[in-house]
Design a protein around this motif. Structure first.
Motif, PDB file in Angstrom:
ATOM      1  N   LEU A 118       0.956  -1.144  -0.078  1.00 13.55           N
ATOM      2  CA  LEU A 118       0.117   0.132  -0.036  1.00 13.55           C
ATOM      3  C   LEU A 118       1.058   1.116   0.071  1.00 13.55           C
ATOM      4  CD1 LEU A 118      -2.788  -1.145   2.724  1.00 13.55           C
ATOM      5  CD2 LEU A 118      -2.872  -1.005   0.040  1.00 13.55           C
ATOM      6  N   SER A 119       0.172   2.392   0.150  1.00 17.39           N
ATOM      7  CA  SER A 119       1.181   3.743   0.023  1.00 17.39           C
ATOM      8  C   SER A 119       2.170   3.841   1.113  1.00 17.39           C
ATOM      9  CB  SER A 119       0.448   5.001  -0.111  1.00 17.39           C
ATOM     10  OG  SER A 119      -0.563   4.795   1.267  1.00 17.39           O
ATOM     11  N   GLN A 120       1.841   3.107   2.228  1.00 18.44           N
ATOM     12  CA  GLN A 120       2.717   3.170   3.430  1.00 18.44           C
ATOM     13  C   GLN A 120       3.000   1.877   3.937  1.00 18.44           C
ATOM     14  OE1 GLN A 120      -0.037   5.788   5.775  1.00 18.44           O
ATOM     15  NE2 GLN A 120       1.387   7.667   5.302  1.00 18.44           N
ATOM     16  N   LEU A 121       2.699   0.740   3.444  1.00  9.76           N
ATOM     17  CA  LEU A 121       2.932  -0.412   3.911  1.00  9.76           C
ATOM     18  C   LEU A 121       4.026  -1.202   3.140  1.00  9.76           C
ATOM     19  CD1 LEU A 121       2.275  -2.693   6.244  1.00  9.76           C
ATOM     20  CD2 LEU A 121       0.406  -3.273   4.615  1.00  9.76           C
ATOM     21  N   PHE A 122       5.156  -1.757   3.497  1.00 10.88           N
ATOM     22  CA  PHE A 122       6.143  -2.236   2.568  1.00 10.88           C
ATOM     23  C   PHE A 122       6.307  -3.818   3.014  1.00 10.88           C
ATOM     24  CE2 PHE A 122       6.479   2.244   2.770  1.00 10.88           C
ATOM     25  CZ  PHE A 122       6.843   2.576   1.206  1.00 10.88           C
ATOM     26  N   LEU A 123       6.951  -4.537   2.136  1.00 12.37           N
ATOM     27  CA  LEU A 123       7.180  -5.810   2.566  1.00 12.37           C
ATOM     28  C   LEU A 123       8.636  -5.910   1.881  1.00 12.37           C
ATOM     29  CD1 LEU A 123       6.454  -8.940   3.490  1.00 12.37           C
ATOM     30  CD2 LEU A 123       5.817  -9.203   1.153  1.00 12.37           C
ATOM     31  N   LEU A 144      16.101 -17.203   4.262  1.00 18.35           N
ATOM     32  CA  LEU A 144      15.070 -16.293   3.854  1.00 18.35           C
ATOM     33  C   LEU A 144      15.021 -15.074   4.943  1.00 18.35           C
ATOM     34  CD1 LEU A 144      12.766 -17.997   1.472  1.00 18.35           C
ATOM     35  CD2 LEU A 144      14.667 -16.817   0.890  1.00 18.35           C
ATOM     36  N   THR A 145      14.968 -13.870   4.704  1.00 18.59           N
ATOM     37  CA  THR A 145      14.475 -12.807   5.594  1.00 18.59           C
ATOM     38  C   THR A 145      13.078 -12.330   5.177  1.00 18.59           C
ATOM     39  OG1 THR A 145      15.763 -11.171   4.400  1.00 18.59           O
ATOM     40  CG2 THR A 145      16.808 -12.392   6.175  1.00 18.59           C
ATOM     41  N   LEU A 146      12.168 -11.874   5.849  1.00 18.99           N
ATOM     42  CA  LEU A 146      11.047 -11.347   5.625  1.00 18.99           C
ATOM     43  C   LEU A 146      10.824 -10.260   6.715  1.00 18.99           C
ATOM     44  CD1 LEU A 146       8.561 -11.545   3.988  1.00 18.99           C
ATOM     45  CD2 LEU A 146       7.649 -13.121   5.367  1.00 18.99           C
ATOM     46  N   ALA A 147      10.472  -9.014   6.514  1.00 17.30           N
ATOM     47  CA  ALA A 147       9.820  -7.913   7.133  1.00 17.30           C
ATOM     48  C   ALA A 147       8.781  -7.203   6.658  1.00 17.30           C
ATOM     49  CB  ALA A 147      10.980  -7.028   7.577  1.00 17.30           C
ATOM     50  N   ARG A 148       8.026  -6.702   7.719  1.00 20.84           N
ATOM     51  CA  ARG A 148       6.846  -5.940   7.353  1.00 20.84           C
ATOM     52  C   ARG A 148       7.152  -4.428   7.938  1.00 20.84           C
ATOM     53  NH1 ARG A 148       2.957  -5.120  11.021  1.00 20.84           N
ATOM     54  NH2 ARG A 148       3.456  -6.989  11.785  1.00 20.84           N
ATOM     55  N   ARG A 149       6.936  -3.508   6.989  1.00 19.25           N
ATOM     56  CA  ARG A 149       7.211  -2.046   7.504  1.00 19.25           C
ATOM     57  C   ARG A 149       5.900  -1.300   7.093  1.00 19.25           C
ATOM     58  NH1 ARG A 149      11.224   0.903   4.783  1.00 19.25           N
ATOM     59  NH2 ARG A 149      11.344  -0.702   3.125  1.00 19.25           N
ATOM     60  N   TYR A 150       5.863  -0.154   8.106  1.00 17.04           N
ATOM     61  CA  TYR A 150       4.782   0.474   8.030  1.00 17.04           C
ATOM     62  C   TYR A 150       5.339   1.904   8.260  1.00 17.04           C
ATOM     63  CZ  TYR A 150       0.387   3.201   8.593  1.00 17.04           C
ATOM     64  OH  TYR A 150      -0.644   3.968   8.302  1.00 17.04           O
TER      65      TYR A 150
END
Length: 93
Positions: free
Chosen positions: A40-45, A85-91
């Motif tokens: 989304l505009s402010q949600l990143f993976l 693997l690495t996985l992160a969610r950023r807001y």
């Protein structure tokens, strides 16, 4: 070169290690690659991959338990790899 590393805090009596020292001769490599996708505009993976490799040819490992009676162990030849693997969610607000 000696470098201090913090040890584990194992709650089992007599097994708590407060610190350890490692002095060794060897080589290591750390490789990492990743990508970021905007969901989304402010949600990143963030998705990535890491690879660690180390090798010790000669050295000494010492630990210092809380109850005393430290142990010294020679490091004659040690080689290890870690990868995944690495996985992160950023807001972002």
């Amino acid at each position: 070169m000696r470098s201090p590393n913090s040890g584990c805090n194992d709650p089992t009596p007599g097994n708590s290690v407060i610190s350890h020292w490692t002095s060794s001769i060897g080589a290591c490599a750390n490789l990492e690659a990743g990508a970021t996708v905007a969901i989304l505009s402010q949600l990143f993976l963030d998705v990535g991959y890491r690879f660690w490799w180390n090798q010790v040819r000669d050295g000494q490992w010492e630990n210092f338990p809380v109850g005393g009676g430290g142990v010294e162990v020679p490091l004659r030849e040690f080689c290890g790899t870690r990868q995944g693997l690495t996985l992160a969610r950023r807001y972002r607000s």
